[in-house]
Design a protein around this motif. Sequence first.
Motif: not given
Lengths: 320, 376
Positions: B109, B61-62, B87-88
């Motif tokens: 993130r 997510q980064d 994706d997640s």
Amino acid sequence: MTEHAIEVHGLSKHFGAFRAVDDVSFHVETGEIFGYLGANGAGKSTTIRMLCGLLGPTTGDATVAGHSVADDPLGVRRAIGYMSQKFSLYVDLTVEDNLAFFGGAYGLSGKHLRTRMDEVLTLVDLRDARTANTADLPGGIRQRVALANALLHAPRIVFLDEPTAGVDPASRRAFWRLIRRLANEGTTVFVTTHYMDEAEYCARIGLMVAGRLVALDTPSALKTLWVPGTMLAVHGAGLGPAARALDTLAGVHAVEPFGAGLHVRVGADLGDGAAVTRALLAAGASDVSVVVTEASLEDVFLAAVATPEGPAATAAGGAK
Amino acid sequence: MNGIRLFFLRIYAVAFKEALHVRRDVQTMIMALVMPVVLVLLFGFGVSFDLDHLAIAVADQDHTPASRAVAHALETSSDLRLVGGLDSAADAEQAFHRGDAVGVLVVPRGFAAKLARGEPSDVQLLVAGSDGSTAIQVLAKAEAVIGASAARFAAPGASVSLPISVATYIRYNPEGRSALMIVPGLVAYILAIIAVLLTALAIAREWERGSMEQLFCTPVGRVEIVVGKLLPYLVLGVIAVLLVLAAGAWVFDVPFRGDLWTLAAAAVLFLIGMLGQGLVISVLARNQMIATQAGVLSSMLPSMLLSGFLFPVENLPTPLRIFSNLVPARHFIAALRGVLLRGNGFAELSGELLALAAFAATMLLIAALRFRRRLD
């Protein structure tokens, strides 16, 4: 020499409540062929197994070649040869391998073993079969190899449990020639059979019925004792229904179907058969012919199975 | 002494006859000689405790060079295998459910930014726990890989490395190969089953075809039958041990570092014990089918579960651990590992040898005592 090869005193074997062998006593002379007769399950094999030291007696004892089966089974085993009913040979081994193994088991080795193997194979006339696979041999020959096996260590007594079961008549005859030859050379032979014709070859016969020894004598004495009177062989037509008329005829001891006709055992006064012929014709039979014949051991056997209490009962029951 | 001469003569007669049976019985030969080698090869290739190529998914997510470097580190590790990006973190559940991955690494993130500032930076590792031992390995391996890569991206001065670092070196098996663990265990396991079956069947066969009765009618004693029956199968068993060890050495590079005679003594004592167990079974069973079942059960289960072959003996519950001392395979496996891997000899393995000898003696004694010379 009065020592008997086998002496049996009150020998019994019980399996739970079942008395397989019940208080049996007898003796076997040295060098005789002793026949042990009886139906399947009458206790023949159990007796043999006790005499070979394979089964311990419940009560009683027996002396085999001077050794007690209860106290010295090992001494018994060294002195006897045994051919069991079920197993005769290892079928995956050759004749020679079988003999070599059992010879070794009896402590024979080297030159002595080879000599004995030669001797027993000569005796049973199978010197050419040495290297044959036992599995490939017919039943009759296998039995001869098994006998050779039992004789390797030159035992004084051999026990043969139904040695000719399932073997063709010619092979049976050849086998019995061997047995007689053994006896002539001084070996005591104890043999069980349910072939009555073979029993005639025995010097003496013991008759087992339901675990008890009901008779013991020479074949001819047994016939005189158990089937007294004259045996008439009757042939003709319509005998079946007419035979009932004989039951009421005085002097008739027994009536048995035999082949297509009848075996009628009668007292001395009816010995010519005339009265029997008249009675049968009167009852509706035709073409009746009567000849005097000899009682067979089969007749003895049937009489003994019917009345194990003894021959006196037969005579009394037959004379109506 | 004539008695002693006869004793050995009768043993020889029984042994020689048994050897003839074996020579003409292809089935027994295959069972004794070919089966162990085939099984060792099968198990050796098939069973491995090394988990290579564990499927790992990454949810990045980064999206920074640092986060991609972590994913790349996972990808290039020989133990792990990157099966794709998610994706997640929520997709992880799906990946586990379908069995696509056993582990999911979530890089949140701000991962790179925190690293750059020298702050503690977290990643999340989700592991499917449905297979316990796999989960533990994933944890250990992923941790090692991530730790190493994170150190390279840390800001100078940031404390990502621990104050104490432990360098691990596994002696005797530095590569951590399963074959070195499994082959000694397999040798004992397979030989245990086969040795028990060989004698169990040999005697039960004699009962079934009635030859035992004929044998009892000869002066052959029970000790002579027991020893005579054992000898040919012992020879067969020793050959099988040599074949299996040779297969282990050639195919799986199992070393042989210790004393040959210690191994020979252990193998012979072990085989006598297991052949003796087969004798005891056949003396009691008298029937080939029952003998087979009892033979397989009584040899297979303890040799697999209570021997240290699959599970360390130390991990067993106390009653089973005590009982495992009676399992010959346990001592034989210990002796095999000792001789093959640790280079041991008599001095270090005397306890195992003693235990094997005690078991063998007990089995032969029971067999001889229970072997009644009479039919009733």
